[in-house]
Design a protein around this motif. Sequence first.
Motif, PDB file in Angstrom:
ATOM      1  N   CYS A  61     -46.648 -47.487  65.439  1.00  0.00           N
ATOM      2  CA  CYS A  61     -46.294 -46.614  64.314  1.00  0.00           C
ATOM      3  C   CYS A  61     -45.413 -45.470  64.790  1.00  0.00           C
ATOM      4  N   ARG A  62     -45.748 -44.885  65.941  1.00  0.00           N
ATOM      5  CA  ARG A  62     -44.892 -43.834  66.506  1.00  0.00           C
ATOM      6  C   ARG A  62     -43.510 -44.400  66.836  1.00  0.00           C
ATOM      7  N   LEU A  74     -41.477 -44.813  63.620  1.00  0.00           N
ATOM      8  CA  LEU A  74     -40.974 -43.527  63.141  1.00  0.00           C
ATOM      9  C   LEU A  74     -39.847 -43.020  64.039  1.00  0.00           C
ATOM     10  N   ILE A 121     -46.551 -47.286  57.466  1.00  0.00           N
ATOM     11  CA  ILE A 121     -45.637 -46.604  58.378  1.00  0.00           C
ATOM     12  C   ILE A 121     -44.208 -46.601  57.854  1.00  0.00           C
ATOM     13  N   PHE A 156     -44.106 -43.879  55.156  1.00  0.00           N
ATOM     14  CA  PHE A 156     -44.154 -42.564  55.793  1.00  0.00           C
ATOM     15  C   PHE A 156     -42.804 -42.234  56.429  1.00  0.00           C
ATOM     16  N   THR A 157     -42.213 -43.207  57.115  1.00  0.00           N
ATOM     17  CA  THR A 157     -40.921 -42.981  57.774  1.00  0.00           C
ATOM     18  C   THR A 157     -39.847 -42.610  56.762  1.00  0.00           C
ATOM     19  N   TYR A 160     -40.444 -39.107  55.576  1.00  0.00           N
ATOM     20  CA  TYR A 160     -40.121 -38.211  56.686  1.00  0.00           C
ATOM     21  C   TYR A 160     -38.611 -37.985  56.736  1.00  0.00           C
ATOM     22  N   ILE A 208     -43.259 -35.724  65.912  1.00  0.00           N
ATOM     23  CA  ILE A 208     -43.983 -36.929  65.523  1.00  0.00           C
ATOM     24  C   ILE A 208     -45.480 -36.802  65.793  1.00  0.00           C
ATOM     25  N   PHE A 264     -47.875 -36.820  60.522  1.00  0.00           N
ATOM     26  CA  PHE A 264     -48.010 -38.132  61.161  1.00  0.00           C
ATOM     27  C   PHE A 264     -49.446 -38.380  61.579  1.00  0.00           C
TER      28      PHE A 264
END
Length: 197
Positions: free
Chosen positions: A94-95, A98, A158, A161-162, A165, A177, A182
Amino acid sequence: MSEATKKKHHHGNLKEALVHAGIELLEESGIDGLTLRKCAARAGVSHAAPAHHFDGLLGLKIAIAQEGFLIFSRYLEDGLEGIDNPKERLRSICRGYLAFGLEHPGLLNVIFGTGLAALVPDNREGGYAYNILRGVCAPFIPEGQDPQVVEIQVWSLIHGFTMLYLAGEFGCPPPPIQDGPFDQVVTLLDRVGNLSS
């Protein structure tokens, strides 16, 4: 352009050079700023050169999407090395997702927002990226459940969210992040499949 560069192009690297020039243009100006002429100029070749390698602008965009999936896959994999804990592996991709979106928003749009991914022939690169997600989700698939249920939940979380973001919904500039939204959102992963067990 130097003689060395010209020789490289003549030895079969022109297509790759044009794809990378196209990616640079895409990241600078978005999909609407990408043209064959600009791409040729950026690569330092005649404006007719792309016609020898791509079937028009669409062909170039498809090649860029293909390369985009390779770059995307590297971002997903980068944080996985040395991590054995299944939950941490899930948070790591997920990190990576992003981070890819933040560093390559133009590519993110090309591979997921334009429909070009469906046009990449035998999209092994896209399949490989999905298989990374599939492998990391596998420990959390309840017995008897279709694996795609969990995979799509994680992907939707994800990706959504991205996109938020990138749209600046969490402030401008967005927080690091590892901080704030997050961390709060990835705790929702504990509700996916049997992550909480």
